[in-house]
Scaffold this motif. Structure first.
Motif, PDB file in Angstrom:
ATOM      1  N   GLY A  74       0.680  -1.156   0.139  1.00  0.00           N
ATOM      2  CA  GLY A  74       0.076  -0.038  -0.098  1.00  0.00           C
ATOM      3  C   GLY A  74       0.737   1.200  -0.034  1.00  0.00           C
ATOM      4  N   ALA A  75       1.849   1.209   0.852  1.00  0.00           N
ATOM      5  CA  ALA A  75       2.753   2.496   0.852  1.00  0.00           C
ATOM      6  C   ALA A  75       3.561   2.594  -0.495  1.00  0.00           C
ATOM      7  CB  ALA A  75       3.754   2.177   2.005  1.00  0.00           C
ATOM      8  N   ILE A  76       3.838   1.622  -1.233  1.00  0.00           N
ATOM      9  CA  ILE A  76       4.418   1.611  -2.652  1.00  0.00           C
ATOM     10  C   ILE A  76       3.362   2.374  -3.675  1.00  0.00           C
ATOM     11  CG2 ILE A  76       5.264   0.464  -4.460  1.00  0.00           C
ATOM     12  CD1 ILE A  76       6.724  -1.607  -2.425  1.00  0.00           C
ATOM     13  N   VAL A  77       2.240   1.953  -3.362  1.00  0.00           N
ATOM     14  CA  VAL A  77       1.209   2.469  -4.346  1.00  0.00           C
ATOM     15  C   VAL A  77       1.010   3.874  -4.142  1.00  0.00           C
ATOM     16  CG1 VAL A  77      -1.342   2.448  -4.955  1.00  0.00           C
ATOM     17  CG2 VAL A  77       0.110   0.279  -4.874  1.00  0.00           C
ATOM     18  N   VAL A  78       0.759   4.388  -2.839  1.00  0.00           N
ATOM     19  CA  VAL A  78       0.729   5.859  -2.433  1.00  0.00           C
ATOM     20  C   VAL A  78       1.801   6.508  -3.075  1.00  0.00           C
ATOM     21  CG1 VAL A  78       0.548   7.276  -0.677  1.00  0.00           C
ATOM     22  CG2 VAL A  78      -0.799   5.435  -0.645  1.00  0.00           C
ATOM     23  N   ARG A  79       3.002   5.964  -2.774  1.00  0.00           N
ATOM     24  CA  ARG A  79       4.170   6.820  -3.200  1.00  0.00           C
ATOM     25  C   ARG A  79       4.338   6.880  -4.633  1.00  0.00           C
ATOM     26  NH1 ARG A  79       7.118   8.358   1.455  1.00  0.00           N
ATOM     27  NH2 ARG A  79       6.609   6.676   3.166  1.00  0.00           N
ATOM     28  N   VAL A  80       4.298   5.987  -5.280  1.00  0.00           N
ATOM     29  CA  VAL A  80       4.321   5.839  -6.747  1.00  0.00           C
ATOM     30  C   VAL A  80       3.304   6.894  -7.446  1.00  0.00           C
ATOM     31  CG1 VAL A  80       3.959   4.396  -9.002  1.00  0.00           C
ATOM     32  CG2 VAL A  80       5.297   3.529  -7.000  1.00  0.00           C
ATOM     33  N   ARG A  81       1.867   6.810  -7.013  1.00  0.00           N
ATOM     34  CA  ARG A  81       0.822   7.790  -7.610  1.00  0.00           C
ATOM     35  C   ARG A  81       1.289   9.089  -7.412  1.00  0.00           C
ATOM     36  NH1 ARG A  81      -4.791   5.065  -5.419  1.00  0.00           N
ATOM     37  NH2 ARG A  81      -4.908   3.309  -7.125  1.00  0.00           N
ATOM     38  N   ARG A  82       2.069   9.501  -6.220  1.00  0.00           N
ATOM     39  CA  ARG A  82       2.458  10.857  -5.852  1.00  0.00           C
ATOM     40  C   ARG A  82       3.830  11.324  -6.556  1.00  0.00           C
ATOM     41  NH1 ARG A  82      -0.593  13.856  -3.062  1.00  0.00           N
ATOM     42  NH2 ARG A  82       1.142  15.308  -2.526  1.00  0.00           N
ATOM     43  N   GLY A  83       4.379  10.289  -7.217  1.00  0.00           N
ATOM     44  CA  GLY A  83       5.614  10.265  -7.953  1.00  0.00           C
ATOM     45  C   GLY A  83       6.864  10.691  -6.875  1.00  0.00           C
ATOM     46  N   LEU A  84       6.901   9.852  -5.852  1.00  0.00           N
ATOM     47  CA  LEU A  84       7.829  10.008  -4.907  1.00  0.00           C
ATOM     48  C   LEU A  84       8.647   8.516  -4.895  1.00  0.00           C
ATOM     49  CD1 LEU A  84       5.792  11.006  -1.636  1.00  0.00           C
ATOM     50  CD2 LEU A  84       7.174  12.497  -2.918  1.00  0.00           C
ATOM     51  N   TRP A  85       9.502   8.622  -6.110  1.00  0.00           N
ATOM     52  CA  TRP A  85      10.078   7.466  -6.558  1.00  0.00           C
ATOM     53  C   TRP A  85      11.247   7.146  -5.543  1.00  0.00           C
ATOM     54  CZ3 TRP A  85       7.469   4.902  -9.819  1.00  0.00           C
ATOM     55  CH2 TRP A  85       6.766   5.660 -10.749  1.00  0.00           C
ATOM     56  N   ALA A  86      12.029   8.207  -4.982  1.00  0.00           N
ATOM     57  CA  ALA A  86      13.127   7.711  -4.130  1.00  0.00           C
ATOM     58  C   ALA A  86      12.646   7.207  -2.807  1.00  0.00           C
ATOM     59  CB  ALA A  86      13.972   9.106  -3.620  1.00  0.00           C
ATOM     60  N   THR A  87      11.517   7.142  -2.247  1.00  0.00           N
ATOM     61  CA  THR A  87      11.094   6.783  -1.185  1.00  0.00           C
ATOM     62  C   THR A  87      10.225   5.545  -1.463  1.00  0.00           C
ATOM     63  OG1 THR A  87       9.004   8.067  -1.215  1.00  0.00           O
ATOM     64  CG2 THR A  87      10.683   8.637   0.335  1.00  0.00           C
ATOM     65  N   ALA A  88       9.939   5.444  -2.441  1.00  0.00           N
ATOM     66  CA  ALA A  88       9.148   4.202  -3.210  1.00  0.00           C
ATOM     67  C   ALA A  88      10.311   2.987  -3.087  1.00  0.00           C
ATOM     68  CB  ALA A  88       8.185   4.259  -4.482  1.00  0.00           C
ATOM     69  N   VAL A  89      11.338   3.400  -3.476  1.00  0.00           N
ATOM     70  CA  VAL A  89      12.401   2.407  -3.663  1.00  0.00           C
ATOM     71  C   VAL A  89      12.654   1.780  -2.447  1.00  0.00           C
ATOM     72  CG1 VAL A  89      15.220   2.140  -4.052  1.00  0.00           C
ATOM     73  CG2 VAL A  89      13.578   3.244  -5.793  1.00  0.00           C
TER      74      VAL A  89
END
Length: 126
Positions: A88-103
């Protein structure tokens, strides 16, 4: 393998415990932290508190059942729940374009899957 699973579970528990600070930090302060915390805009203050509770329960579930010897079979269940939390956290971060934290979230997801696999399988407490 058992030692590696304990270390990984400890690291995940520490990350989740730190993340549970959402319980006591107001939404405005989270948003004031800057770009990496922009994801919090998508959630109400009550939802952030609920996420903080989920984080805290994940941290407790990864460690305490095995340490106390009370229902240690809950550790892989908690690890599975933590893995779903990170999805869920990955989905939220990718939707917002927060790629560094998604990694980073992908790394935590891999660690949670490792603990779930190890505790369900080769190094189960059963």
């Amino acid at each position: 393998m058992n030692v590696a699973l304990w270390i990984v579970a400890g690291v995940l528990a520490a990350v989740l415990f730190a993340s549970s600070a959402k319980l006591v930090i107001p939404k405005e302060k989270i948003l004031a932290a800057g770009g990496y915390a922009a994801w919090a805009e998508d959630f109400s203050p009550a939802a952030l508190k609920a996420l903080g509770v989920v984080d805290l329960m994940g941290a407790v579930g990864l460690i305490l059942p095995a340490v106390l010897g009370i229902a240690p079979a809950l550790v892989p269940v908690a690890a599975t729940g933590v893995a779903l939390l990170f999805v869920g956290a990955i989905v939220v971060r990718v939707r917002r374009g927060l790629w560094a934290t998604a990694v980073a979230e992908v790394l935590y997801l891999a660690l949670a899957v490792f603990v779930a696999w190890g505790r369900f399988g080769p190094e189960s407490f059963a």
